[in-house]
Design a protein around this motif. Sequence first.
Motif, PDB file in Angstrom:
ATOM      1  N   TYR A  74      39.035  39.049  47.448  1.00 30.22           N
ATOM      2  CA  TYR A  74      39.698  39.107  46.044  1.00 30.22           C
ATOM      3  C   TYR A  74      40.755  40.044  45.735  1.00 30.22           C
ATOM      4  CZ  TYR A  74      36.036  35.904  44.529  1.00 30.22           C
ATOM      5  OH  TYR A  74      35.119  34.614  44.598  1.00 30.22           O
TER       6      TYR A  74
ATOM      7  N   GLU B 100      29.484  38.377  45.760  1.00 32.69           N
ATOM      8  CA  GLU B 100      30.858  38.138  46.210  1.00 32.69           C
ATOM      9  C   GLU B 100      31.488  39.378  46.926  1.00 32.69           C
ATOM     10  OE1 GLU B 100      33.147  34.936  46.197  1.00 32.69           O
ATOM     11  OE2 GLU B 100      31.238  34.621  47.113  1.00 32.69           O
ATOM     12  N   LEU B 101      31.634  40.304  46.047  1.00 31.62           N
ATOM     13  CA  LEU B 101      32.501  41.468  46.357  1.00 31.62           C
ATOM     14  C   LEU B 101      31.569  42.687  47.201  1.00 31.62           C
ATOM     15  CD1 LEU B 101      33.708  42.290  42.659  1.00 31.62           C
ATOM     16  CD2 LEU B 101      35.091  41.132  44.481  1.00 31.62           C
TER      17      LEU B 101
ATOM     18  N   ARG C 109      32.652  39.696  36.461  1.00 33.51           N
ATOM     19  CA  ARG C 109      32.730  38.018  36.410  1.00 33.51           C
ATOM     20  C   ARG C 109      32.644  37.708  37.812  1.00 33.51           C
ATOM     21  NH1 ARG C 109      37.231  34.674  37.635  1.00 33.51           N
ATOM     22  NH2 ARG C 109      38.730  36.654  38.223  1.00 33.51           N
ATOM     23  N   ILE C 110      33.228  38.280  38.872  1.00 34.29           N
ATOM     24  CA  ILE C 110      33.192  37.838  40.316  1.00 34.29           C
ATOM     25  C   ILE C 110      31.575  38.249  40.793  1.00 34.29           C
ATOM     26  CG2 ILE C 110      33.977  38.048  42.496  1.00 34.29           C
ATOM     27  CD1 ILE C 110      36.037  36.978  40.466  1.00 34.29           C
TER      28      ILE C 110
ATOM     29  N   GLU D 297      36.095  42.367  35.041  1.00 38.32           N
ATOM     30  CA  GLU D 297      36.529  41.353  36.251  1.00 38.32           C
ATOM     31  C   GLU D 297      35.458  41.701  37.244  1.00 38.32           C
ATOM     32  OE1 GLU D 297      39.374  39.048  37.390  1.00 38.32           O
ATOM     33  OE2 GLU D 297      38.581  38.786  35.388  1.00 38.32           O
TER      34      GLU D 297
ATOM     35  N   PRO E 177      40.767  34.888  44.445  1.00 32.14           N
ATOM     36  CA  PRO E 177      40.385  34.760  45.711  1.00 32.14           C
ATOM     37  C   PRO E 177      41.747  34.475  46.678  1.00 32.14           C
ATOM     38  CG  PRO E 177      39.395  33.305  44.500  1.00 32.14           C
ATOM     39  CD  PRO E 177      40.315  33.786  43.454  1.00 32.14           C
TER      40      PRO E 177
END
Length: 342
Positions: free
Chosen positions: A93, A160-161, A155-156, A152, A102
């Motif tokens: 990202y 994922e991160l 939100r992700i 942000e 992404p």
Amino acid sequence: MKKIVICICIALTAFACKQKAKTVENTETPVATVNEAKTDSTKNNDVFDINKIPISDHDLGEFPYLSAPDKYGYGDYAGGMRKTDISDFDKEYFAVNGKLIPQEGKSCKVGIDVLNSQTTQFNSLIVEKSFEKAILALGGVQVNNVPVPQSEIERIGNKELIDKHYGYSIDYNLLDDVKTYVIRTKDKVVWIQFSLLNKESGRITFLEQGKLETLAIKKITADQMKADIDANGKAVLNINFDTNKSSLQPDGQTVVNEIGTLLKANPNLKLSIEGYTDNVGNPAQNKQLSIDRANTVVNYLVAIGIPKHNLKANGFGAEKPLVANDTDLNRARNRRVELVKF
């Protein structure tokens, strides 16, 4: 009257000088800052449009294109880059005007640190300016120089991160200082993003945008197996089994049926069915799984009429890999069954 004329002349002269100064100011070429070089696609949280990034005609060289600044190196504690730092296909990202978007492609995700902590202290400003200068010299454009809102990150999500390492170059403690650049050439789009903690170290991601190649579907035939065995004494097959099981998937059964066709057409041919796995997981369990899968193939062949004395079963787990187990594609190649003539 003479006084009035003189006053008018002075006033006109002052007005002309003022206008001249304004013209010079307006015709000066402003020094373009990195922020001013942003395209319209990065302003006001608009949807990012890569086509608005200017095309650079510079030769970028070999991936990941940029070496570390003088006295700095890549890798944890500048220990050097490892094979696992580079992936043929990955995701990250990237911050664009505070919004995370992404991107997928070939990536290098690596730490950056001083080469000798005894003589040099990590200086984030030196590293930042060194990368900025090099990237801009290659025709790159900075697309983020504003804080990434916590909203942000939420939100992700951490899955994922953090869990999947798709936010490697985003430090949660440095959301106000994530630097992101894009270099666009006629045949490449390269993303570069880093977070630097002053007097500590940093993390950087290089990603060459790309798509995963669609695997070509190649039908495995009895004739091709025979040609490989005649030429090499063996045929190497990728037979699909259920994950972590020895049961055949439908397309795996199709391949084994072709082995049966081969053996029925060549009744004197004797084959050792040898199973292999990649190196993921417990070695002992992998070896047993490879043996079980080889036995599944033998039992299937016997069930369709192949004499058992023409067959052997063996498994070697992760031993004797065809290629290094360093990418998903290579690990898939190592998960195989070999038909060895005896």
